[in-house]
Design a protein around this motif. Structure first.
Motif, mmCIF file in Angstrom:
data_model
loop_
_atom_site.group_PDB
_atom_site.id
_atom_site.type_symbol
_atom_site.label_atom_id
_atom_site.label_comp_id
_atom_site.label_asym_id
_atom_site.label_seq_id
_atom_site.Cartn_x
_atom_site.Cartn_y
_atom_site.Cartn_z
ATOM 1 N N PRO A 16 0.710 -1.214 0.192
ATOM 2 C CA PRO A 16 0.119 0.052 -0.173
ATOM 3 C C PRO A 16 0.677 1.427 0.012
ATOM 4 O O PRO A 16 1.366 1.264 1.507
ATOM 5 C CB PRO A 16 -0.478 -0.045 1.048
ATOM 6 C CG PRO A 16 -1.000 -1.582 1.821
ATOM 7 C CD PRO A 16 -0.028 -2.239 1.521
ATOM 8 N N GLY A 17 0.790 1.848 -0.959
ATOM 9 C CA GLY A 17 0.954 3.193 -1.054
ATOM 10 C C GLY A 17 3.014 2.858 -1.562
ATOM 11 O O GLY A 17 4.007 4.558 -2.145
ATOM 12 N N VAL A 18 3.091 2.071 -2.326
ATOM 13 C CA VAL A 18 5.024 2.123 -2.019
ATOM 14 C C VAL A 18 5.418 0.620 -3.255
ATOM 15 O O VAL A 18 4.277 -0.009 -2.522
ATOM 16 C CB VAL A 18 5.850 2.332 -1.211
ATOM 17 C CG1 VAL A 18 6.023 0.784 -0.182
ATOM 18 C CG2 VAL A 18 7.342 2.379 -1.150
ATOM 19 N N LYS A 19 5.765 1.093 -4.248
ATOM 20 C CA LYS A 19 6.015 0.056 -5.283
ATOM 21 C C LYS A 19 7.683 -0.553 -4.727
ATOM 22 O O LYS A 19 8.743 0.070 -4.910
ATOM 23 C CB LYS A 19 5.692 0.274 -6.346
ATOM 24 C CG LYS A 19 6.212 -1.005 -7.486
ATOM 25 C CD LYS A 19 5.839 -1.255 -8.781
ATOM 26 C CE LYS A 19 5.476 -1.781 -9.648
ATOM 27 N NZ LYS A 19 5.136 -1.914 -11.688
ATOM 28 N N ALA A 20 8.091 -1.622 -4.354
ATOM 29 C CA ALA A 20 9.072 -2.045 -3.731
ATOM 30 C C ALA A 20 9.789 -3.029 -4.678
ATOM 31 O O ALA A 20 11.076 -3.160 -4.951
ATOM 32 C CB ALA A 20 9.387 -2.997 -2.755
ATOM 33 N N ALA A 42 17.411 -0.830 -1.852
ATOM 34 C CA ALA A 42 17.416 -1.147 -2.569
ATOM 35 C C ALA A 42 16.757 -2.076 -3.269
ATOM 36 O O ALA A 42 16.315 -2.614 -4.480
ATOM 37 C CB ALA A 42 18.730 -1.699 -3.201
ATOM 38 N N GLY A 43 15.778 -2.864 -2.517
ATOM 39 C CA GLY A 43 14.958 -3.910 -2.239
ATOM 40 C C GLY A 43 15.426 -5.564 -2.327
ATOM 41 O O GLY A 43 14.631 -6.393 -2.730
ATOM 42 N N LYS A 44 16.772 -5.569 -2.213
ATOM 43 C CA LYS A 44 17.320 -7.180 -1.795
ATOM 44 C C LYS A 44 16.196 -7.827 -1.163
ATOM 45 O O LYS A 44 15.726 -8.956 -1.083
ATOM 46 C CB LYS A 44 18.697 -7.074 -1.429
ATOM 47 C CG LYS A 44 19.628 -5.658 -2.397
ATOM 48 C CD LYS A 44 20.794 -6.120 -2.395
ATOM 49 C CE LYS A 44 21.032 -6.187 -0.018
ATOM 50 N NZ LYS A 44 21.106 -3.613 0.086
ATOM 51 N N SER A 45 15.737 -7.720 0.361
ATOM 52 C CA SER A 45 15.235 -8.209 1.543
ATOM 53 C C SER A 45 13.835 -8.512 0.731
ATOM 54 O O SER A 45 13.548 -9.430 1.061
ATOM 55 C CB SER A 45 15.299 -7.547 2.469
ATOM 56 O OG SER A 45 16.592 -7.359 3.048
ATOM 57 N N THR A 46 13.271 -7.802 0.645
ATOM 58 C CA THR A 46 12.270 -8.078 -0.340
ATOM 59 C C THR A 46 12.315 -9.124 -1.429
ATOM 60 O O THR A 46 11.213 -9.685 -1.231
ATOM 61 C CB THR A 46 10.951 -6.661 -1.285
ATOM 62 O OG1 THR A 46 11.153 -5.925 -0.282
ATOM 63 C CG2 THR A 46 9.546 -6.867 -1.749
ATOM 64 N N GLY A 219 14.615 -0.570 -6.077
ATOM 65 C CA GLY A 219 13.627 -1.294 -6.737
ATOM 66 C C GLY A 219 13.714 -2.281 -7.702
ATOM 67 O O GLY A 219 13.034 -2.783 -8.393
ATOM 68 N N ARG A 220 14.974 -2.234 -8.766
ATOM 69 C CA ARG A 220 15.092 -2.127 -10.158
ATOM 70 C C ARG A 220 16.446 -2.695 -9.671
ATOM 71 O O ARG A 220 17.696 -2.867 -9.463
ATOM 72 C CB ARG A 220 14.974 -1.262 -11.446
ATOM 73 C CG ARG A 220 13.706 -0.141 -10.586
ATOM 74 C CD ARG A 220 13.598 0.627 -11.980
ATOM 75 N NE ARG A 220 12.585 0.807 -11.717
ATOM 76 C CZ ARG A 220 11.030 0.834 -12.835
ATOM 77 N NH1 ARG A 220 11.248 0.243 -14.079
ATOM 78 N NH2 ARG A 220 10.556 1.602 -12.966
ATOM 79 N N VAL A 221 16.572 -4.101 -11.057
ATOM 80 C CA VAL A 221 18.008 -4.009 -11.121
ATOM 81 C C VAL A 221 18.273 -3.194 -12.086
ATOM 82 O O VAL A 221 17.695 -3.501 -13.656
ATOM 83 C CB VAL A 221 17.948 -5.875 -11.612
ATOM 84 C CG1 VAL A 221 19.622 -6.854 -12.850
ATOM 85 C CG2 VAL A 221 17.583 -6.736 -11.240
ATOM 86 N N VAL A 222 19.855 -2.804 -12.328
ATOM 87 C CA VAL A 222 20.287 -1.334 -12.662
ATOM 88 C C VAL A 222 21.095 -2.598 -13.879
ATOM 89 O O VAL A 222 21.837 -2.515 -14.514
ATOM 90 C CB VAL A 222 21.354 -0.543 -12.042
ATOM 91 C CG1 VAL A 222 19.853 0.419 -11.350
ATOM 92 C CG2 VAL A 222 21.787 -1.087 -11.157
ATOM 93 N N ARG A 223 22.170 -3.887 -13.687
ATOM 94 C CA ARG A 223 23.279 -4.993 -14.031
ATOM 95 C C ARG A 223 22.706 -6.095 -13.717
ATOM 96 O O ARG A 223 22.677 -5.619 -12.262
ATOM 97 C CB ARG A 223 24.096 -4.370 -14.037
ATOM 98 C CG ARG A 223 24.503 -2.659 -14.980
ATOM 99 C CD ARG A 223 24.274 -3.321 -16.288
ATOM 100 N NE ARG A 223 25.620 -4.173 -16.681
ATOM 101 C CZ ARG A 223 27.320 -3.844 -16.815
ATOM 102 N NH1 ARG A 223 27.298 -2.490 -16.697
ATOM 103 N NH2 ARG A 223 27.985 -4.371 -16.534
ATOM 104 N N ALA A 224 22.763 -6.686 -14.731
ATOM 105 C CA ALA A 224 22.325 -8.336 -14.562
ATOM 106 C C ALA A 224 23.576 -9.160 -14.743
ATOM 107 O O ALA A 224 24.004 -8.467 -15.645
ATOM 108 C CB ALA A 224 21.105 -8.821 -14.514
#
Length: 503
Positions: A16-20, A42-46, A219-224
């Motif tokens: 709710p209210g955020v895109k992780a 950055a979103g690693k734990s999620t 929350g995004r992958v900038v380099r894979a």
């Protein structure tokens, strides 16, 4: 191409209210040690919670060996061959090693009436024998060192026949030699075909054990799939933070004025310690775990009882009877165990800032909330708290921002002597750089600062001088032009050719 052992395909997660998480995609090959990197938040734990069945993705798929998985709970992920090793180990201290390894799925006999402890210990011993046969499966888990408890978690993964093991900051409490042992275990595990996701803020470790990395930001992958054999650490850090880090050169602000005099100080773990600390100086303290570094700071701050010796602040002898006396003299301790000893997790960041100086913001027992909020705002802006939400519970902030709040606490209390114990443990590279510059700014303002750190590059980065401790005593004092990792280590271990400096 071979089918990846693990693949994240366009994973998104909204609260709710955020895109992780937004459209996260990368894969891990069988037997690969793959680093998952990014600053705190950055979103690693999620993402790892989705992998381990704690969260379900809003969009996208998790594939194991090419098959889409729908994990509705952690048990589903475990049955699919996924094991999670947390930074804060999920173990019950009063249970045995074997009982912890079978926690949640005990072996039973007589139709499930009785737990088969003997069989649990036998199977636990088989799993432990593959990596550390010295660990007794019948011993209480609380009797083991942190490094051994990490090994128990890895053995538990073997017991569950895990194909994928995610390790979240597995070495945050380990010494360098303990990390070396763990690294060999991880490499053996990968050689057996197990895929490993390795989360760490320590770049030297990442480049030592991992083949590839995927880097997350916002929350995004900038380099894979970054090839770590062909990429410089500074380039990886730039991907993580998305900005130029502040310069890492040391700037000294030390004066000749002595602010603190410690003479013949002894407690239960330190012996006859003497040194001076100057205004504007950052004094580093190095040594092996158990050398007395933490106990020295606790003695000066009144947290541990002093058996003999004195501490003078601006020429006045302190009564080191309890922390209140030290706080009144302008001493503030930023403890090693930040989450356990440094904060009240469920209280707001503003409440945590005010902890030692609430009398300043109250009269006749009534708190002046306007004054408290104004002071907290000013100080938290100074330390660059992010996000700048003063009423937010402090446990919801990253480690680096919790540390900033503790610094603001001591500034609110008017402390002029700041004792940092492992100031960047569990903190990402971007926040680490900020903490270094905050320490330097405090010194520039005339504060007296002591920094204890297990990371030699860190203690060398921030310090004007370094004291080396061994067996509770100072065995060397090194000026900035004498600092090297080899010199510090030789004194810390008592190498025969080390030259003892003036203490």
């Amino acid at each position: 191409m071979a089918t990846p052992r693990l693949a994240f395909e366009n994973i998104s997660k909204a609260f709710p209210g955020v895109k992780a998480l937004s459209d996260v995609s990368f894969d891990v090959a069988p037997g690969e040690i793959h680093a998952l990197l990014g600053e705190n938040g950055a979103g690693k734990s999620t993402l790892l919670r989705i992998l381990s069945g704690v969260f379900r993705p809003t969009e996208g798929d998790v594939k194991v060996d090419g098959i889409i998985q729908h994990f509705r709970k952690p048990e589903s992920a475990r049955q699919a061959g996924i094991a999670m090793i947390h930074q804060e180990l999920q173990q019950v201290p009063h249970l045995t090693v074997a009982q912890n390894m079978f926690l949640g799925h005990s072996l039973t006999r007589l139709g499930g009436i009785i737990v088969d402890r003997r069989e649990q210990e036998r199977r636990a011993a088989e799993a432990l024998a593959m990596i550390d046969p010295a660990i007794d499966p019948s011993a209480p888990i609380s009797s083991l060192k942190v490094a051994q408890r990490q090994v128990v978690e890895i053995a538990r993964a073997l017991l569950d026949k895990a194909k994928i093991v995610a390790m979240d900051e597995p070495t945050s409490s380990l010494t360098p030699s303990e990390f070396d042992k763990l690294a060999k275990i991880i490499e053996r595990l990968a050689a057996s075909g197990v895929s490993i996701i390795y989360v760490s803020h320590k770049m030297d470790e990442v480049f030592r054990v991992c083949q590839r990395a995927s880097v997350m930001r916002d929350g995004r992958v900038v380099r894979a799939g970054v090839d770590l054999q062909k990429t410089a650490p500074d380039d990886v850090i730039a991907m993580m933070v998305g900005r130029e880090l502040l310069t890492e050169e040391h700037h000294s602000h030390a004066t000749r004025t002595v602010g603190v005099e410690v003479r013949n100080l002894s407690s239960h773990r330190i012996h006859d310690v003497s040194f001076d600390l100057h205004q504007g100086e950052v004094l580093g303290v190095a040594g092996l775990v158990g050398s007395g570094r933490t106990e020295l700071l606790r003695a000066i701050s009144g947290a541990d009882r002093v058996t003999s010796g004195t501490v003078k602040v601006d020429g006045t002898i302190l009564a080191l009877s309890d922390p209140r006396a030290a706080i009144a003299a302008g001493i503030g301790l930023l403890p090693e165990e930040r989450k356990r000893e440094g904060i009240i997790p469920g209280r707001s960041v503003t409440s945590n800032v005010a902890l030692p100086s609430m009398a300043r913001f109250s009269k006749a027992g009534i708190i002046n909330h306007h004054k408290l909020k104004r002071t907290a705002e000013d100080l938290l802006k100074r330390v660059n708290l992010r996000p700048f939400q003063l009423d937010r519970q402090i446990k919801l902030f990253s480690g680096g921002n919790q540390q900033k709040a503790i610094i603001a606490r001591w500034l609110a209390a008017g402390s002029r002597i700041l004792l940092f114990d492992e100031p960047t443990r569990g903190i990402d590279v971007g926040a680490k750089s900020e903490i270094y510059h905050l320490i330097e700014d405090l010194a520039a303002d005339g504060h007296c600062v002591i920094v204890v750190s297990s990371e030699l590059p860190e203690v060398m980065r921030v310090s004007d001088r370094v004291l080396v401790m061994r067996d509770g005593a100072i065995v060397a004092e090194l000026g900035r032009d004498e600092l090297s990792e080899e010199t510090i280590v030789s004194h810390a271990v008592g190498a025969p050719d080390s030259r003892l400096g003036a203490a």
